[in-house]
Write a protein that holds these residues in place. Structure first.
Motif, short mmCIF file in Angstrom:
data_model
loop_
_atom_site.label_atom_id
_atom_site.label_comp_id
_atom_site.label_asym_id
_atom_site.label_seq_id
_atom_site.Cartn_x
_atom_site.Cartn_y
_atom_site.Cartn_z
N UNK A 170 0.88 -1.19 0.09
CA UNK A 170 -0.13 -0.12 0.01
C UNK A 170 0.84 1.28 -0.01
N UNK A 171 2.03 1.23 0.85
CA UNK A 171 2.69 2.38 0.90
C UNK A 171 3.85 2.59 0.01
N UNK A 172 4.29 1.50 -0.65
CA UNK A 172 5.19 1.67 -1.66
C UNK A 172 4.94 1.84 -3.05
N UNK A 173 3.37 2.04 -3.21
CA UNK A 173 2.70 2.14 -4.41
C UNK A 173 3.42 3.63 -5.07
N UNK A 174 3.25 4.88 -4.02
CA UNK A 174 3.90 6.16 -4.50
C UNK A 174 5.22 6.02 -5.17
N UNK A 175 6.23 5.53 -4.22
CA UNK A 175 7.65 5.57 -4.83
C UNK A 175 7.46 4.64 -6.29
N UNK A 311 -6.37 7.80 12.40
CA UNK A 311 -5.89 8.93 12.35
C UNK A 311 -4.59 8.80 11.74
N UNK A 312 -3.77 7.96 12.40
CA UNK A 312 -2.15 7.96 11.96
C UNK A 312 -2.19 7.34 10.49
N UNK A 313 -3.15 6.41 10.04
CA UNK A 313 -2.94 6.06 8.86
C UNK A 313 -3.48 7.44 7.72
N UNK A 314 -4.16 7.95 8.21
CA UNK A 314 -4.56 9.25 7.32
C UNK A 314 -3.25 10.24 7.40
N UNK A 315 -2.56 10.46 8.44
CA UNK A 315 -1.49 11.34 8.60
C UNK A 315 -0.26 10.76 7.82
N UNK A 320 3.27 11.03 2.64
CA UNK A 320 3.69 10.18 1.70
C UNK A 320 3.18 10.81 0.48
N UNK A 321 1.93 10.99 0.23
CA UNK A 321 1.62 11.52 -1.14
C UNK A 321 2.17 13.00 -1.32
N UNK A 322 2.03 13.68 -0.58
CA UNK A 322 2.36 15.35 -0.57
C UNK A 322 3.99 15.21 -0.81
N UNK A 323 4.93 14.43 -0.15
CA UNK A 323 6.44 14.28 -0.38
C UNK A 323 6.59 13.94 -1.85
N UNK A 324 5.92 12.74 -2.15
CA UNK A 324 6.13 12.58 -3.66
C UNK A 324 5.75 13.37 -4.76
N UNK A 446 -4.01 10.98 1.11
CA UNK A 446 -3.46 11.35 0.06
C UNK A 446 -3.79 12.68 -0.47
N UNK A 447 -5.14 12.91 -0.74
CA UNK A 447 -5.74 13.75 -1.50
C UNK A 447 -5.40 15.20 -0.80
N UNK A 448 -5.65 14.98 0.74
CA UNK A 448 -5.32 16.21 1.54
C UNK A 448 -3.88 16.62 1.62
N UNK A 449 -3.01 15.89 1.34
CA UNK A 449 -1.58 16.01 1.43
C UNK A 449 -1.18 16.71 0.27
#
Length: 498
Positions: A170-175, A311-315, A320-324, A446-449
């Motif tokens: 789930x979280x390596x999808x961005x990179x 909460x933490x999954x959202x943060x 993640x999305x904002x940084x990428x 991700x959208x919010x980021x």
């Protein structure tokens, strides 16, 4: 021999000879399905759908040149998929409970693969936007079933391991999306320019459909009073309409606001999203009191660790999305990196996340309560390190790549244990609800980021120069570090209960 029944956090299960005899050779679950094949198939679909959230970022400049798209059209091409995906995700989860998870997974995969083919053959921006919306709908039908199939076909330590792999995917999808996009655009296969970023889904999707039809366990309906099959649950139409309205009113202005200079209608929609969310909460509470079946049953929302994990999954997905997003813009627009070089820059992040995400469970039990706070602390330090390394307008040097590695490590420790710790205690029958809740949270995060930190970068950028872009990266890094601190504070007192 008499069959006995025991109860576990995952719900009731049988033990004794009846349980042992229900397993086929080479399997470790009651359905007789080989767990490695099942996990590989559902996570391949998960990865493919997540890849398409980010893979288009790298291809966007080439699309703009080839199709002559406007800025707003390009935004819709990139984000239309996420809008459709986010709005329909909960619907997909509930339909999986009603119609069967296998049926919905394969049906969603068919729609996603067909839409990907249409995207790759699109002749105009309008066509591509429309097909991206359909592609998101296919992902929304497919993705909620992944967690449900894992929850229903794995138990005990096997489920914990499977959830760990799920979190890593789930979280390596961005990179991975940035890397794959860079490789495909730079290769210019058959002279097709940006089109292979969509057509690759067809190459992967068709074999997945064939294997999935053979390997995924059959849905097991229970007979209804009228004689027809019922797979579980009823459709909360009122809740779905209110939730879809809240998500739509929230996501559309976030996606298009910066490009259109934040028009008045965008702020009206954001206000409307708050009203719709309040109405949704009130309606769901009333439905539960009347004995109905709300989209999110109270026992799921109140499950051990679930509120803080949401909460933490959202943060985690915010940063993640904002940084990428910010780094992809800086590397290509600011520093002039080509698509391939920009994509490969994220290899340290992807590798660090993958290794940490798959190995944290080997740590001693006494250390696990500290993993999530440590992850957010690592993220905070790593974002500041990246910002400082890039602040002078250069390419960052070793400090930059060390920071990228820290980001991957921090994301793995912040995201994977919180997801696994919460979902490993959810009963199998609640898997669709938990899946929809956690996946929707991740997508909205991700959208919010992108909408907040991404907008900060674009606003700070002004005229495009290397130094302006570097300054904007520093400001964005400080904002990301602040979100990391919020995650650290949210997880300070959290403890897993196994």
């Amino acid at each position: 021999m008499r069959e006995t029944t025991t109860t576990s956090p995952a719900g009731p299960r049988s033990s004794g000879t009846a349980d042992a005899s229900s397993k086929a050779p080479g399997t470790d679950n009651a359905s007789g399905v080989r767990p490695g094949w099942l996990l590989g198939i559902v996570l391949a679909g998960q990865f493919m759908a997540l890849l398409d959230v980010f893979i288009v970022n790298v291809a966007a400049p080439t699309m703009r040149t080839d199709l002559g798209t406007s800025g707003a059209e390009l935004q819709l091409i990139v984000a239309g998929y996420v809008i459709s995906y986010s709005v329909l995700l909960i619907t997909g989860a509930r339909l999986g409970a009603m119609l069967g998870h296998r049926r919905m997974y394969l049906g969603g995969l068919v729609l996603f693969t067909a839409a990907s083919l249409a995207c790759g053959l699109a002749a105009s921006s309008g066509q591509l936007i429309a097909f991206r919306l359909v592609q998101g709908a296919g992902a929304a039908a497919m993705i909620p079933q992944v967690l449900s199939l894992i929850q229903r076909n794995f138990t005990g330590t096997a489920r914990v391991r499977a959830l760990g792999v799920y979190a890593a995917v789930l979280a390596t999808g961005a990179a991975a999306g940035q890397i794959a996009g860079g490789l495909l655009v730079s290769a210019d296969l058959f002279g097709w320019s940006w089109r292979p970023v969509f057509l690759v889904n067809v190459v992967v999707g068709i074999p997945l459909l064939v294997l999935g039809a053979r390997v995924l366990p059959r849905d097991e309906p229970r007979p209804a009073a009228g004689g027809g099959p019922v797979y579980g649950g009823v459709l909360d139409r009122g809740g779905l309409v209110l939730l879809a309205s809240a998500v739509s009113l929230f996501t559309v202005p976030l996606v298009l606001g910066q490009e259109l200079d934040w028009p008045v209608w965008g702020w009206v929609m954001l206000g409307g999203s708050v009203a719709a969310a309040v109405a949704f909460a009130a309606y769901e509470s009333s439905l539960a009191r009347r004995g109905g079946v709300p989209l999110f049953p109270p026992r799921v929302v109140r499950a051990p660790g679930m509120p803080v994990s949401v909460v933490r999954a959202g943060l985690a997905m915010v940063v993640n999305s904002a940084f990428m997003f910010v780094m992809a813009l800086h590397l290509q627009a600011g520093l002039g990196f080509g698509a391939l070089r920009a994509g490969l820059t994220f290899v340290p992040t992807a590798v660090a996340f993958g290794v940490a995400g798959l190995t944290w469970q080997r740590l001693p039990e006494r250390l696990r309560p500290a993993l999530v706070p440590t992850g957010f602390a690592t993220l905070t330090v790593s974002f500041l390190a990246v910002g400082l390394a890039m602040r002078d307008g250069g390419e960052g040097g070793p400090g930059f790549y060390l920071g990228l590695t820290g980001v991957g490590l921090g994301l793995a420790l912040a995201f994977s244990p919180s997801l696994t710790g919460a979902l490993s205690l959810v009963r199998p029958e609640d898997a669709p609800h938990a899946s929809g809740l956690m996946t929707t949270t991740a997508q909205l995060g991700g959208l919010i980021g992108v909408a907040t930190v991404g907008t900060l970068y674009l606003e700070r950028l002004g005229a495009l120069t290397v130094q302006n872009s570097a300054d904007a990266v520093w400001d964005s890094s400080v904002a990301l570090a602040a979100v990391g601190v919020l995650g650290l504070l949210a997880g300070v007192r959290y403890r897993y209960r196994r």
